[in-house]
Write a protein that holds these residues in place. Structure first.
Motif, short mmCIF file in Angstrom:
data_model
loop_
_atom_site.label_atom_id
_atom_site.label_comp_id
_atom_site.label_asym_id
_atom_site.label_seq_id
_atom_site.Cartn_x
_atom_site.Cartn_y
_atom_site.Cartn_z
N GLY A 16 2.40 -14.55 -3.04
CA GLY A 16 2.23 -14.22 -4.45
C GLY A 16 1.95 -15.44 -5.29
O GLY A 16 1.11 -16.28 -4.94
N ILE A 71 4.45 -8.91 2.65
CA ILE A 71 4.91 -9.46 1.38
C ILE A 71 6.14 -10.30 1.70
O ILE A 71 7.20 -9.78 1.98
CB ILE A 71 5.21 -8.35 0.36
CG1 ILE A 71 3.95 -7.53 0.12
CG2 ILE A 71 5.73 -8.97 -0.95
CD1 ILE A 71 4.16 -6.29 -0.70
N ARG A 79 10.87 -6.29 -7.96
CA ARG A 79 9.79 -5.38 -8.36
C ARG A 79 8.42 -5.95 -7.98
O ARG A 79 8.22 -7.16 -7.96
CB ARG A 79 9.82 -5.11 -9.86
CG ARG A 79 11.08 -4.41 -10.31
CD ARG A 79 11.05 -3.00 -9.85
NE ARG A 79 12.22 -2.27 -10.31
CZ ARG A 79 12.68 -1.22 -9.68
NH1 ARG A 79 12.13 -0.77 -8.60
NH2 ARG A 79 13.73 -0.59 -10.15
N LEU A 80 7.49 -5.06 -7.71
CA LEU A 80 6.13 -5.42 -7.34
C LEU A 80 5.32 -5.71 -8.60
O LEU A 80 5.05 -4.79 -9.38
CB LEU A 80 5.51 -4.26 -6.57
CG LEU A 80 4.11 -4.42 -6.03
CD1 LEU A 80 4.07 -5.50 -4.97
CD2 LEU A 80 3.64 -3.10 -5.45
N TRP A 84 -0.34 -8.39 -8.39
CA TRP A 84 -0.51 -8.50 -6.93
C TRP A 84 -1.30 -7.33 -6.34
O TRP A 84 -1.75 -7.40 -5.20
CB TRP A 84 0.84 -8.55 -6.23
CG TRP A 84 1.69 -9.73 -6.54
CD1 TRP A 84 1.43 -10.79 -7.36
CD2 TRP A 84 2.99 -9.97 -6.00
NE1 TRP A 84 2.48 -11.67 -7.38
CE2 TRP A 84 3.46 -11.18 -6.55
CE3 TRP A 84 3.81 -9.27 -5.12
CZ2 TRP A 84 4.70 -11.72 -6.24
CZ3 TRP A 84 5.05 -9.81 -4.81
CH2 TRP A 84 5.47 -11.01 -5.36
N LEU A 85 -1.44 -6.25 -7.08
CA LEU A 85 -2.00 -5.02 -6.52
C LEU A 85 -3.43 -5.17 -6.03
O LEU A 85 -3.80 -4.57 -5.01
CB LEU A 85 -1.90 -3.89 -7.53
CG LEU A 85 -0.48 -3.40 -7.81
CD1 LEU A 85 -0.49 -2.34 -8.90
CD2 LEU A 85 0.18 -2.87 -6.54
N MET A 88 -3.43 -6.59 -2.54
CA MET A 88 -2.94 -5.60 -1.58
C MET A 88 -3.97 -4.50 -1.34
O MET A 88 -4.16 -4.05 -0.21
CB MET A 88 -1.62 -5.04 -2.04
CG MET A 88 -0.53 -6.08 -1.98
SD MET A 88 0.98 -5.48 -2.70
CE MET A 88 1.78 -7.04 -2.96
N ASN A 100 6.16 -4.18 3.18
CA ASN A 100 6.82 -4.44 1.91
C ASN A 100 8.31 -4.16 2.01
O ASN A 100 8.71 -3.10 2.46
CB ASN A 100 6.19 -3.51 0.85
CG ASN A 100 6.89 -3.54 -0.47
OD1 ASN A 100 7.34 -4.58 -0.93
ND2 ASN A 100 7.00 -2.38 -1.09
N LEU A 102 10.22 -4.84 -0.88
CA LEU A 102 10.66 -4.83 -2.27
C LEU A 102 11.19 -3.45 -2.67
O LEU A 102 11.02 -2.48 -1.95
CB LEU A 102 9.50 -5.24 -3.19
CG LEU A 102 8.91 -6.62 -2.95
CD1 LEU A 102 7.72 -6.87 -3.87
CD2 LEU A 102 9.96 -7.70 -3.15
N ASP A 104 10.07 -1.57 -5.13
CA ASP A 104 8.94 -0.68 -5.42
C ASP A 104 8.20 -0.36 -4.13
O ASP A 104 7.89 -1.26 -3.34
CB ASP A 104 7.97 -1.35 -6.40
CG ASP A 104 8.54 -1.50 -7.79
OD1 ASP A 104 9.42 -0.70 -8.16
OD2 ASP A 104 8.09 -2.42 -8.51
N VAL A 106 4.98 0.58 -2.02
CA VAL A 106 3.53 0.40 -2.17
C VAL A 106 2.79 1.72 -1.98
O VAL A 106 1.72 1.91 -2.54
CB VAL A 106 2.98 -0.69 -1.23
CG1 VAL A 106 3.53 -2.04 -1.58
CG2 VAL A 106 3.22 -0.36 0.23
N GLN A 109 1.67 3.55 -5.23
CA GLN A 109 0.84 2.83 -6.19
C GLN A 109 -0.59 3.42 -6.16
O GLN A 109 -1.24 3.37 -5.11
CB GLN A 109 0.77 1.34 -5.86
CG GLN A 109 2.10 0.64 -5.91
CD GLN A 109 2.64 0.56 -7.31
OE1 GLN A 109 1.91 0.48 -8.28
NE2 GLN A 109 3.96 0.60 -7.42
#
Length: 115
Positions: A16, A71, A79-80, A84-85, A88, A100, A102, A104, A106, A109
């Motif tokens: 990140g 990640i 949180r994501l 960064w989206l 990904m 992932n 985290l 959140d 993925v 999304q």
């Protein structure tokens, strides 16, 4: 695998935009304990902390055989970040798994579902 989870190597470790080494402990641990499976690191910019792997973008990592984008950073709050989206989504569109840990997910999304 008792739980059916299998991480597909080789891995590209996503760092990140973290400026703190302690926030990239997942990536650092993978580099240390599964180093043979880690082909590179993705840093959002030159100021992002490095864990000593070659810097790669998604295209270079895929060309080198990367199967998973992991990640490897835990931002404050777990949180994501929206910033960064795009990375990904590019990895998903290239056929890479997104791993992932985290808070959140993925898979919910819209940007990643579309990819």
């Amino acid at each position: 695998m008792a739980n059916g989870l299998a991480l597909k190597p080789p891995f590209l470790l996503f760092l990140g935009d973290s400026r703190e080494r302690t926030f990239v402990k997942t990536a650092d641990g993978l580099r240390q304990w599964r180093g043979a499976d880690c082909i590179g690191q993705f840093r959002m910019d030159a100021d992002t902390v490095s864990i000593g792997l070659p810097d790669m973008d998604i295209a270079a990592a895929k060309a080198a055989g990367a199967q998973s984008l992991i990640i490897g950073v835990a931002p404050m709050g777990g949180r994501l970040p929206a910033s960064w989206l795009a990375v990904m989504a590019e990895a998903a569109a290239a056929g890479m798994d997104i791993v992932n840990g985290l808070h959140d997910r993925v898979g919910v999304q819209p940007t990643l579902i579309a990819a």
